[in-house]
Scaffold this motif. Structure first.
Motif, short mmCIF file in Angstrom:
data_model
loop_
_atom_site.label_atom_id
_atom_site.label_comp_id
_atom_site.label_asym_id
_atom_site.label_seq_id
_atom_site.Cartn_x
_atom_site.Cartn_y
_atom_site.Cartn_z
N LYS A 68 3.61 2.59 -5.44
CA LYS A 68 2.57 3.61 -5.26
C LYS A 68 2.22 3.75 -3.79
O LYS A 68 2.04 4.86 -3.28
CB LYS A 68 1.31 3.24 -6.03
CG LYS A 68 1.32 3.51 -7.53
CD LYS A 68 -0.06 3.26 -8.11
CE LYS A 68 -0.08 3.51 -9.62
NZ LYS A 68 0.66 2.48 -10.36
N TRP A 69 2.11 2.61 -3.11
CA TRP A 69 1.71 2.63 -1.70
C TRP A 69 2.74 3.41 -0.87
O TRP A 69 2.38 4.26 -0.05
CB TRP A 69 1.58 1.19 -1.18
CG TRP A 69 0.77 1.08 0.06
CD1 TRP A 69 -0.56 0.82 0.15
CD2 TRP A 69 1.23 1.24 1.40
NE1 TRP A 69 -0.96 0.81 1.46
CE2 TRP A 69 0.11 1.06 2.26
CE3 TRP A 69 2.47 1.53 1.97
CZ2 TRP A 69 0.21 1.16 3.63
CZ3 TRP A 69 2.57 1.62 3.36
CH2 TRP A 69 1.45 1.43 4.17
N ARG A 72 2.59 7.23 -1.79
CA ARG A 72 1.42 7.94 -1.27
C ARG A 72 1.36 7.91 0.25
O ARG A 72 0.82 8.83 0.87
CB ARG A 72 0.16 7.33 -1.89
CG ARG A 72 0.04 7.71 -3.37
CD ARG A 72 -1.02 6.93 -4.11
NE ARG A 72 -1.26 7.51 -5.43
CZ ARG A 72 -1.97 6.91 -6.39
NH1 ARG A 72 -2.51 5.72 -6.16
NH2 ARG A 72 -2.14 7.50 -7.56
N HIS A 73 1.92 6.87 0.85
CA HIS A 73 1.99 6.83 2.31
C HIS A 73 2.88 7.97 2.82
O HIS A 73 2.59 8.59 3.86
CB HIS A 73 2.54 5.48 2.76
CG HIS A 73 2.32 5.19 4.20
ND1 HIS A 73 2.86 4.10 4.83
CD2 HIS A 73 1.63 5.85 5.17
CE1 HIS A 73 2.51 4.11 6.11
NE2 HIS A 73 1.77 5.16 6.34
N GLY A 75 3.05 10.77 1.37
CA GLY A 75 2.18 11.94 1.28
C GLY A 75 1.30 12.11 2.49
O GLY A 75 1.03 13.24 2.93
N ALA A 97 -2.01 4.93 2.86
CA ALA A 97 -2.23 5.05 1.43
C ALA A 97 -3.47 4.24 1.09
O ALA A 97 -3.79 3.26 1.77
CB ALA A 97 -1.03 4.53 0.66
N GLY A 101 -5.03 7.24 -3.63
CA GLY A 101 -4.23 8.30 -3.03
C GLY A 101 -3.88 8.02 -1.58
O GLY A 101 -3.24 7.02 -1.28
N PHE A 102 -4.34 8.89 -0.70
CA PHE A 102 -4.03 8.73 0.73
C PHE A 102 -5.01 9.56 1.54
O PHE A 102 -5.75 10.39 0.99
CB PHE A 102 -2.59 9.20 1.03
CG PHE A 102 -2.33 10.64 0.65
CD1 PHE A 102 -2.53 11.68 1.55
CD2 PHE A 102 -1.89 10.97 -0.62
CE1 PHE A 102 -2.31 13.00 1.21
CE2 PHE A 102 -1.66 12.29 -0.99
CZ PHE A 102 -1.85 13.31 -0.08
N PHE A 190 7.99 14.24 -3.71
CA PHE A 190 6.53 14.32 -3.58
C PHE A 190 6.03 15.68 -4.08
O PHE A 190 5.60 16.53 -3.30
CB PHE A 190 6.13 14.08 -2.13
CG PHE A 190 4.68 13.74 -1.96
CD1 PHE A 190 4.23 12.45 -2.22
CD2 PHE A 190 3.76 14.68 -1.55
CE1 PHE A 190 2.90 12.13 -2.07
CE2 PHE A 190 2.44 14.37 -1.39
CZ PHE A 190 2.00 13.09 -1.65
N PHE A 193 0.89 16.48 -6.22
CA PHE A 193 -0.16 16.04 -5.30
C PHE A 193 -1.29 17.05 -5.26
O PHE A 193 -1.14 18.19 -5.69
CB PHE A 193 0.41 15.82 -3.89
CG PHE A 193 0.80 17.10 -3.19
CD1 PHE A 193 -0.10 17.76 -2.37
CD2 PHE A 193 2.07 17.63 -3.34
CE1 PHE A 193 0.24 18.94 -1.73
CE2 PHE A 193 2.43 18.81 -2.69
CZ PHE A 193 1.52 19.47 -1.90
N THR A 218 -4.50 12.94 -3.24
CA THR A 218 -3.94 12.00 -4.21
C THR A 218 -2.58 12.50 -4.63
O THR A 218 -2.24 13.67 -4.43
CB THR A 218 -4.86 11.81 -5.43
OG1 THR A 218 -4.41 10.68 -6.19
CG2 THR A 218 -4.87 13.05 -6.32
N ALA A 219 -1.78 11.61 -5.22
CA ALA A 219 -0.43 11.97 -5.63
C ALA A 219 0.05 11.05 -6.73
O ALA A 219 -0.35 9.88 -6.80
CB ALA A 219 0.53 11.90 -4.44
#
Length: 644
Positions: A68-69, A72-73, A75, A97, A101-102, A190, A193, A218-219
């Protein structure tokens, strides 16, 4: 060749230099398609990283925290690229992230509007649609400074790095950003989002630095998951405890005391119900309640270590030309209570509980209703014990915490937080304390996660993360094992050998903060508290003034049994009064008129079942009394109409 051990224990052999991605492709083409990052010997890494040594390897997808990290990073970088495309003069700060989310921080001479966010989202979609390969490369410090010459915040970050360190960058299309990674391989993944909001944020979190503009997003890896999350956000807005706190007349925060909540009469009823429950549980569990002063002198806080390690969060004052501090924690005062008399090993374990009012300085931008305040009631307990009593005491605490969280319908998970950078005490003592917690959790059969570096400065801890009715996570309870403060305060007991020994100590909370817990359960229940907890359990509605006397009789009998009842005397139509009472989320509404008066009955409407019909008053009283006494919680079976 290199030997790797996979998460399931399988051993594989690969050519030296094989990348994490190539291992994933070798294991399964499906796994390679959804892989986001890797983990080598516990360290989060990019899929592009070559394997040059024997190691343990995990392939991480979006279902894993590390995956996830990385997702979202990526993103955050797509967001930065989109903003840079639309506003070429913007200066880039940082974009990590986060759990939900981010975000990315920008230095720009404007405030982003909702329309701006929509335009930025559209630009991000173009970047995703372009399917840019995400490349990584490294530079020396000199080369990095030259590349980032037009980005002052990146220059500052580069200059903060140690001399000789190789500096990593990521590139997608013509956009390049300073970053340690990891990231996805391509922007095309991606797709699901949403940009959520903007806020101000000081550079490096310091009020001394410039205020930047932060964009949150968020994503998710699937559009269905994004849709569900956005629906939960909307539901959370309707349940916002600040909004409900005002509507239900629970608490207010005034300009005269930012971060210092004022509890209104109904809020105090709710708070006292929680405290009564706390006292009942702790008396049964063998705790002795104490109370310690709010203000104590500097010497105490020097001894405890708070003056050195927590000073910036403390309020201080001068009394008789001596420095004093308003307590941010109850622990040091409890140390003095323990020292006030000599103890024998036969006295241990000694369990002391305190509902202590503490004060902590929080930045104004971090304040948030009851969730982040500057003063709160901490439901503390400190347990002094022999080393061989640690496991039994942790087991007792776990049972107590489990009982409390089940009473509110919370699921929870457990984490063990280890030694932080800003710690006190010998490494060997930390290792012993941490292993004691791990051994206790293992023997008790609890699943747990290790949260590296997030312990208290004086000891490791077990943290309880609650999941509410919207699936959000809150940290409330904690169990902290402490060998340091007993040493610093020179606490002693007389052992069976007649010699003096040092006790071991546990700090623990269940609610954490009474105020914050009220905020959490207000949103968890959408203000529709269980009958035992609700400020008003029964609302009595006379059809007209003619039945006010009977309504008083009904309310008096309810209140005599400890059932909190309130009468609506207004001369409004009964339908209007019912609607108003429903919006107050009271568990029971009883209507009384001629028929009820003549038959000594009440017409009952419950939050659980709606219109229930007529019941003898005694029967209704017994029903509600039983519900309160057993602390029955039927909330999970209710379709909550109040958040619609």
């Amino acid at each position: 060749m290199v030997n790797i051990i996979l998460k399931d224990g399988t051993k594989k052999e690969y050519d030296k230099g094989t990348s994490v991605l190539e291992v994933a492709q070798n294991l399964s083409s499906g796994l390679a398609r959804v892989a986001c990052a890797g983990k080598i010997d516990g360290e989060l890494v990019d899929l592009r990283i070559p394997l040059n040594d024997d190691c343990n390897l995990e392939i991480l997808t979006f279902e894993d925290d590390g995956g996830k990290w990385a997702f979202r990073h990526t993103g955050a970088h797509i967001l930065a690229q989109a903003v840079k495309n639309l506003y070429p003069d913007v200066k880039l700060a940082i974009g990590p992230a986060i759990q939900t989310g981010f975000y990315y921080d920008f230095d720009i001479d404007k405030h982003f509007t909702e329309e701006d966010l929509a335009n930025i989202e559209d630009e991000m979609k173009k970047i995703v649609k372009a399917k840019y390969d995400i490349e990584t490369f490294t530079l020396s410090k000199e080369e990095a400074l030259k590349l980032m010459a037009d980005e002052p915040y990146k220059i500052e970050l580069i200059n903060d790095l140690p001399e000789g360190e190789i500096i990593r960058f990521y590139k997608q299309g013509d956009f390049v950003d300073l970053c340690a990674g990891p990231h996805l391989l391509n922007t095309k993944a991606f797709e699901a989002f949403k940009l959520l909001s903007t806020a101000g944020a000081y550079w490096k979190g310091s009020e001394k630095n410039k205020m930047l503009c932060r964009i949150y997003g968020t994503a998710f890896s699937k559009k269905a998951d994004l849709k569900a999350y956005l629906e939960r956000i909307e539901e959370a807005k309707k349940r916002d405890h600040r909004k409900l706190g005002k509507e239900l007349e629970l608490f207010v925060i005034m300009d005269e005391g930012p971060g210092f909540p004022f509890f209104l009469p109904k809020g105090m009823l709710l708070k006292n119900n929680l405290i009564e429950y706390w006292r009942e549980l702790h008396q049964k569990a063998g705790y002795k309640e104490i109370s310690t002063p709010i203000i104590l002198n500097k010497e105490l806080w020097l001894t405890s270590g708070h003056w050195e390690h927590y000073r910036e969060n403390m309020y201080t004052t001068i009394i008789d030309e001596m420095d004093f501090a308003v307590k941010p924690m109850n622990c040091p005062g409890c140390m003095l209570v323990y020292k006030s008399k000599l103890h024998s090993y036969k006295d241990l374990p000694l369990r002391m509980g305190e509902l202590g009012l503490v004060h902590r300085h929080e930045l104004s931008g971090a304040l948030h209703g009851l969730m982040r305040v500057r003063n709160f009631t901490q439901d503390d307990a400190h347990i002094f014990m022999l080393p061989n009593q640690i496991k039994a005491e942790i087991e007792n605490i776990m049972k107590l915490i489990d009982e409390v969280y089940n009473a509110f319908g919370f699921k929870y998970r457990v984490e063990i937080s280890t030694k932080p950078e800003d710690s006190i005490g010998e490494e060997s003592v930390w290792e012993t304390a941490t292993q004691s917690l791990i051994d206790a959790m293992t023997e008790l059969g609890y699943d747990y996660k290790i949260n590296e570096g997030d312990g208290a400065f004086y000891g490791p801890k077990i943290d309880f993360k609650l999941e509410d009715s919207l699936g959000r996570t809150w940290q409330c309870g904690t169990i902290q094992l402490d060998f340091q403060l007993p040493e610093r305060f020179e606490l002693e007991y007389i052992g069976s050998d007649g010699e003096k020994h040092r006790p071991v100590m546990i700090h623990r909370v269940v609610f954490g903060s009474i105020e914050r817990f009220i905020g959490i359960i207000t949103e968890h229940f959408a203000g529709a508290f269980p009958t035992w907890l609700a400020p008003v359990a029964v609302k009595v509605l006379p059809i007209s003034d003619k039945y006010a006397e009977y309504a008083n009789n009904v309310a008096d009998q309810l209140n005599e049994k400890g059932i909190r009842a309130e009468i609506d005397y207004r001369t409004e139509k009964i339908g209007y009064k019912i609607r108003e009472a429903r919006m107050e989320r009271v568990p029971y509404i009883v209507v009384v008129g001629l028929e009820e008066q003549e038959t000594n009955t009440v017409s009952v409407r419950s939050r659980q079942k709606g219109e229930e019909g007529s019941f003898p008053l005694n029967e209704f009283i017994n029903r509600v009394e039983s519900e309160i006494n057993t602390r029955f919680n039927y909330h999970t079976n209710i379709t909550n109409e109040f958040s619609k």
